[in-house]
Design a protein around this motif. Sequence first.
Motif, PDB file in Angstrom:
ATOM      1  N   LEU A   1      64.672  35.546 -29.055  1.00 11.68           N
ATOM      2  CA  LEU A   1      63.504  35.871 -29.879  1.00 11.68           C
ATOM      3  C   LEU A   1      62.325  36.346 -29.042  1.00 11.68           C
ATOM      4  CD1 LEU A   1      63.559  32.835 -32.355  1.00 11.68           C
ATOM      5  CD2 LEU A   1      64.634  35.085 -32.638  1.00 11.68           C
TER       6      LEU A   1
ATOM      7  N   ALA B   1      62.116  44.375 -41.627  1.00 12.73           N
ATOM      8  CA  ALA B   1      62.251  43.931 -40.238  1.00 12.73           C
ATOM      9  C   ALA B   1      61.395  44.747 -39.287  1.00 12.73           C
ATOM     10  CB  ALA B   1      63.715  44.015 -39.817  1.00 12.73           C
TER      11      ALA B   1
ATOM     12  N   ALA C   1      70.569  34.705 -30.694  1.00 10.28           N
ATOM     13  CA  ALA C   1      69.765  35.899 -30.390  1.00 10.28           C
ATOM     14  C   ALA C   1      68.497  35.448 -29.686  1.00 10.28           C
ATOM     15  CB  ALA C   1      69.414  36.659 -31.666  1.00 10.28           C
TER      16      ALA C   1
ATOM     17  N   VAL D   1      67.436  37.739 -38.248  1.00 10.56           N
ATOM     18  CA  VAL D   1      66.863  37.534 -36.907  1.00 10.56           C
ATOM     19  C   VAL D   1      65.465  38.138 -36.750  1.00 10.56           C
ATOM     20  CG1 VAL D   1      67.089  38.232 -34.482  1.00 10.56           C
ATOM     21  CG2 VAL D   1      68.976  37.098 -35.629  1.00 10.56           C
ATOM     22  N   PRO D   2      65.214  39.392 -37.191  1.00  4.93           N
ATOM     23  CA  PRO D   2      63.850  39.928 -37.024  1.00  4.93           C
ATOM     24  C   PRO D   2      62.787  39.094 -37.738  1.00  4.93           C
ATOM     25  CG  PRO D   2      65.400  41.686 -37.566  1.00  4.93           C
ATOM     26  CD  PRO D   2      66.118  40.383 -37.796  1.00  4.93           C
TER      27      PRO D   2
ATOM     28  N   ARG E   1      72.108  39.558 -38.434  1.00  3.46           N
ATOM     29  CA  ARG E   1      71.207  40.695 -38.156  1.00  3.46           C
ATOM     30  C   ARG E   1      70.140  40.842 -39.238  1.00  3.46           C
ATOM     31  NH1 ARG E   1      76.226  43.278 -36.806  1.00  3.46           N
ATOM     32  NH2 ARG E   1      76.459  43.425 -34.529  1.00  3.46           N
TER      33      ARG E   1
ATOM     34  N   ILE F   1      66.191  41.259 -26.402  1.00  4.46           N
ATOM     35  CA  ILE F   1      65.576  40.626 -27.562  1.00  4.46           C
ATOM     36  C   ILE F   1      66.248  41.100 -28.850  1.00  4.46           C
ATOM     37  CG2 ILE F   1      63.449  40.582 -28.934  1.00  4.46           C
ATOM     38  CD1 ILE F   1      61.889  40.397 -26.366  1.00  4.46           C
ATOM     39  N   GLU F   2      66.616  40.147 -29.699  1.00  6.89           N
ATOM     40  CA  GLU F   2      67.297  40.340 -30.983  1.00  6.89           C
ATOM     41  C   GLU F   2      68.762  40.760 -30.835  1.00  6.89           C
ATOM     42  OE1 GLU F   2      65.288  42.511 -34.044  1.00  6.89           O
ATOM     43  OE2 GLU F   2      63.320  41.684 -33.552  1.00  6.89           O
ATOM     44  N   GLU F   3      69.268  40.852 -29.615  1.00  2.00           N
ATOM     45  CA  GLU F   3      70.678  41.193 -29.411  1.00  2.00           C
ATOM     46  C   GLU F   3      71.537  39.961 -29.674  1.00  2.00           C
ATOM     47  OE1 GLU F   3      73.599  43.168 -25.975  1.00  2.00           O
ATOM     48  OE2 GLU F   3      71.476  42.768 -25.558  1.00  2.00           O
TER      49      GLU F   3
ATOM     50  N   ARG G   1      62.224  35.891 -35.801  1.00  2.00           N
ATOM     51  CA  ARG G   1      61.450  36.199 -34.597  1.00  2.00           C
ATOM     52  C   ARG G   1      59.966  36.348 -34.931  1.00  2.00           C
ATOM     53  NH1 ARG G   1      60.748  41.665 -31.516  1.00  2.00           N
ATOM     54  NH2 ARG G   1      59.633  40.913 -29.676  1.00  2.00           N
ATOM     55  N   ARG G   2      59.650  37.101 -35.983  1.00  2.00           N
ATOM     56  CA  ARG G   2      58.249  37.292 -36.353  1.00  2.00           C
ATOM     57  C   ARG G   2      57.598  35.943 -36.691  1.00  2.00           C
ATOM     58  NH1 ARG G   2      58.338  40.866 -40.764  1.00  2.00           N
ATOM     59  NH2 ARG G   2      57.557  42.677 -39.669  1.00  2.00           N
TER      60      ARG G   2
END
Length: 379
Positions: free
Chosen positions: A127, A254, A125, A160-161, A157, A89-91, A164-165
């Motif tokens: 999520l 993040a 990435a 992405v966080p 980078r 996840i998030e990679e 995702r949230r």
Amino acid sequence: MLPEMEVLSELIETIYDATLDRGLWQDALRKSSEFVGGSTSMIYWKDVARRAGQTILYWHPGPSGLQARYFGEYDRIDPISTTQFLFGIEELYSVEDCLPYHEYVETRVYKEYVTPNGWVDHLAATLDKSATCFTLFGIFRSRDQGLVDAEMRRRMRLIVPHVRRAVLIGNLLDLKTAEATALADTLHGLAAGVFLVDENGQIVFVNVSGQSMLDEGRILRRKNSMLTVTDQAAGAALSKIIASAGGGDASVGASGVAVPLTPPLEEPWLAHILPLTSGARRKAGLAYSVVAAVFVRKASLETPSSLQTLSKLYKLTPSELRVLALISEVGGVPAVAGVLGISEPTVKTHLHHLFIKTGASNQAGLVKLIAGHASPLGG
């Protein structure tokens, strides 16, 4: 040119506002593409067990008819699909992280789908993941922009966080629009527990599901009107993020995309925190005098797919894993060679390595091996 941090701040604000107004996702994806350095952006899901998927959200400045052809026509033979679920996840990963680029340009997917769309590469990435499904955020590069580079990765980078949230919370809300005056009725209908809190963690509003969690007292409790967690370490982490929400999106940063509320060996429960002091969300926050919405849910059980299990068990290379996946999907050596754009002798070499590593004596044995390691939760 605006300073990078000013552009980033505006982008993050739009991303979080999209959790309450789904119509803002188009603007969020457009800004994401422009900020990262891409021509197209999308959020989509794939199911590795059923080899199915769907685009959830999509932005492209030109005609998008070709994009719709991917699922149902090219997803089953895309060599990237056989390895992308291995990333965490998030990679971040591009084409080169999945297979050699010179092999990719020889595939049917590249020639018949990627090239007509005007793309050359993409950066994606994961999520969220469940037993066999995963949700992805991807930004595609045009011919003029070239292959994914270090600067694109750096900028990706940064966002992405937040994407995702927003996606995780948006999935819980599943809203088109949410006016502040109607927010309470909307939240009461959610299966997830929702708590609107001030900067000290005092509960100003709790929905029906959240109240049930408080009454049970196993994960969450109300202590002097404050939202507390039975696990002390988790409670401290949650309180810190809630306190920072008063400063807006940038203050939360993040961190705390998915805050564990239970110790590692116990049944997993997660909290997602949405700041309500920035952007269009400020209206909802002011209506309730709160700084954040805390969404609490039971975590999905993440069971590795059969290919993921076999990859780790037998230490398979990405090329071997692609051949193994396609042997079960499209059949024999000629078909696999055609899909991957490599020679039949090369496919046979990978098969030989697979036979040695797994102990299987033929292709049928490899197919049985995949079936034997399939998750009982899949399908």
